[in-house]
Design a protein around this motif. Structure first.
Motif, PDB file in Angstrom:
ATOM      1  N   MET A 158      -2.739   8.061   0.571  1.00  0.00           N
ATOM      2  CA  MET A 158      -2.427   6.929   0.760  1.00  0.00           C
ATOM      3  C   MET A 158      -1.524   6.369  -0.638  1.00  0.00           C
ATOM      4  SD  MET A 158      -4.929   3.459   1.119  1.00  0.00           S
ATOM      5  CE  MET A 158      -5.210   4.124   2.865  1.00  0.00           C
ATOM      6  N   PRO A 159      -0.531   5.339  -0.232  1.00  0.00           N
ATOM      7  CA  PRO A 159       0.184   5.102  -1.354  1.00  0.00           C
ATOM      8  C   PRO A 159      -0.691   4.250  -2.354  1.00  0.00           C
ATOM      9  CG  PRO A 159       1.399   4.552   0.635  1.00  0.00           C
ATOM     10  CD  PRO A 159      -0.122   5.101   0.902  1.00  0.00           C
ATOM     11  N   GLU A 160      -0.160   4.380  -3.762  1.00  0.00           N
ATOM     12  CA  GLU A 160      -1.046   3.170  -4.860  1.00  0.00           C
ATOM     13  C   GLU A 160      -1.104   2.183  -4.185  1.00  0.00           C
ATOM     14  OE1 GLU A 160      -0.224   2.007  -9.184  1.00  0.00           O
ATOM     15  OE2 GLU A 160       0.529   4.034  -8.434  1.00  0.00           O
ATOM     16  N   GLY A 161      -2.277   1.218  -4.329  1.00  0.00           N
ATOM     17  CA  GLY A 161      -2.377  -0.138  -4.267  1.00  0.00           C
ATOM     18  C   GLY A 161      -2.901  -0.651  -2.898  1.00  0.00           C
ATOM     19  N   LEU A 162      -2.879   0.384  -1.815  1.00  0.00           N
ATOM     20  CA  LEU A 162      -3.064  -0.127  -0.449  1.00  0.00           C
ATOM     21  C   LEU A 162      -4.520   0.082  -0.009  1.00  0.00           C
ATOM     22  CD1 LEU A 162      -1.616  -0.989   1.973  1.00  0.00           C
ATOM     23  CD2 LEU A 162      -1.295   1.416   2.629  1.00  0.00           C
ATOM     24  N   ARG A 163      -5.252   0.949  -0.890  1.00  0.00           N
ATOM     25  CA  ARG A 163      -6.604   1.005  -0.486  1.00  0.00           C
ATOM     26  C   ARG A 163      -7.544  -0.231  -0.444  1.00  0.00           C
ATOM     27  NH1 ARG A 163      -9.132   4.449   2.587  1.00  0.00           N
ATOM     28  NH2 ARG A 163     -10.518   2.724   3.323  1.00  0.00           N
ATOM     29  N   PRO A 164      -7.500  -1.168  -1.337  1.00  0.00           N
ATOM     30  CA  PRO A 164      -8.241  -2.346  -1.383  1.00  0.00           C
ATOM     31  C   PRO A 164      -7.894  -3.263  -0.037  1.00  0.00           C
ATOM     32  CG  PRO A 164      -7.355  -2.048  -3.713  1.00  0.00           C
ATOM     33  CD  PRO A 164      -6.714  -1.044  -2.667  1.00  0.00           C
ATOM     34  N   THR A 165      -6.490  -3.294   0.214  1.00  0.00           N
ATOM     35  CA  THR A 165      -6.302  -4.049   1.531  1.00  0.00           C
ATOM     36  C   THR A 165      -6.936  -3.149   2.837  1.00  0.00           C
ATOM     37  OG1 THR A 165      -4.013  -4.698   0.684  1.00  0.00           O
ATOM     38  CG2 THR A 165      -4.361  -4.627   3.021  1.00  0.00           C
ATOM     39  N   ILE A 166      -6.921  -2.185   2.806  1.00  0.00           N
ATOM     40  CA  ILE A 166      -7.781  -1.361   3.866  1.00  0.00           C
ATOM     41  C   ILE A 166      -9.030  -1.548   3.821  1.00  0.00           C
ATOM     42  CG2 ILE A 166      -8.345   0.962   4.925  1.00  0.00           C
ATOM     43  CD1 ILE A 166      -5.161   0.308   5.079  1.00  0.00           C
ATOM     44  N   ASP A 167      -9.781  -1.734   2.829  1.00  0.00           N
ATOM     45  CA  ASP A 167     -10.945  -1.800   2.609  1.00  0.00           C
ATOM     46  C   ASP A 167     -11.563  -3.104   3.070  1.00  0.00           C
ATOM     47  OD1 ASP A 167     -11.658   0.694   1.881  1.00  0.00           O
ATOM     48  OD2 ASP A 167     -11.736  -0.030  -0.247  1.00  0.00           O
ATOM     49  N   LYS A 168     -10.554  -4.206   2.680  1.00  0.00           N
ATOM     50  CA  LYS A 168     -10.957  -5.645   3.062  1.00  0.00           C
ATOM     51  C   LYS A 168     -10.770  -5.661   4.602  1.00  0.00           C
ATOM     52  CE  LYS A 168      -8.839 -10.158   2.523  1.00  0.00           C
ATOM     53  NZ  LYS A 168      -7.630 -11.154   1.999  1.00  0.00           N
TER      54      LYS A 168
END
Length: 246
Positions: A158-168
């Motif tokens: 995953m591109p940096e910074g996208l993980r928190p969005t997916i988790d939300k």
């Protein structure tokens, strides 16, 4: 809602046959019902939200719209991103991203496929900031997950910074599926800048992603994408002279 009712009736029958008690625990049943309602809501709320954005598109070329993705407010980003999704993905279906090919007109070797993926991930991020629009973000992720290659290349890596969005999105909408990320690779935007040539051996050493002659991600090809640095190179065959790149 009919789908939920029918599914509940089936589950009730299963519980009646398999349960050793008179009824399933109330908390477990309530959680199950809530989960089914959320699953239905991804389409009943999410899809109409996307249709509303599609009905109010933003004008401009693909590159002009891409530039607006990074300059606008969240609400405007959503409009721009959904406009690009509607125009670039076949039938607006984000799971068909691999069918997008070619390079941006009047730009030096900038792959349309990666521009379209930028639009997808910006749409997901901007839509997720709104209580109603987050269901549209969940719908887009649900559709994208139908692509095994998409999951492998952009969820597992995953591109940096996208993980928190997916988790939300998963937490709020109850989106199901496999969403594990094993590696953070590069950052947004994905669309790279052309940086000249590189030897195939050096591209392999740096574990670059290949693109074919039509600008599509491939197992091997004419171009090498350095995701970590955001550059695209034209691949040349190895010579005795050591290749030097920025």
């Amino acid at each position: 809602m009919k789908k939920i009712v029918m599914m509940l009736l089936v589950i009730i029958s299963v519980f009646s046959l398999l349960s050793t008690s008179e009824a399933a625990p109330k908390q477990t049943w309530d959680e199950f019902v809530a989960k089914m309602e959320k699953k239905e809501k991804i389409e009943t709320v999410g899809l109409p939200v996307l249709e509303q954005y599609k009905a109010n598109p933003v004008s401009g070329s693909e590159l002009e719209l891409w530039n607006k993705l990074w300059e606008s407010s969240n609400a405007e980003k959503s409009r721009v991103a959904v406009t690009l999704i509607s125009q670039m993905f076949p039938d607006g279906d984000v799971s068909r991203w691999e069918e997008i090919d070619g390079f941006i007109e009047h730009a030096t070797l900038r792959p349309r496929q990666l521009l379209a993926l930028d639009a997808l991930f910006v749409a997901i991020s901007s839509l997720s900031t709104n209580d109603k629009d987050i269901w549209a973000a969940s719908y887009l992720l649900q559709q994208f997950s139908k692509s095994s290659a998409g999951n492998l290349k952009f969820i597992a890596e995953m591109p940096e910074g996208l993980r928190p969005t997916i988790d939300k999105i998963i937490a709020v909408t109850g989106l199901t599926g496999v969403w594990e990320t094993t590696k953070t690779t590069g950052k947004m935007p994905l669309l790279p800048a052309y940086q000249g040539t590189i030897t195939r051996s050096l591209a392999d050493d740096r574990n670059m992603t290949y693109l074919d002659g039509f600008g599509r991600i491939a197992s091997n090809g004419s171009y090498a994408w350095d995701r970590d640095r955001g550059y695209l190179y034209k691949v040349k065959e190895d010579t005795n002279r050591e290749s030097k790149i920025n």
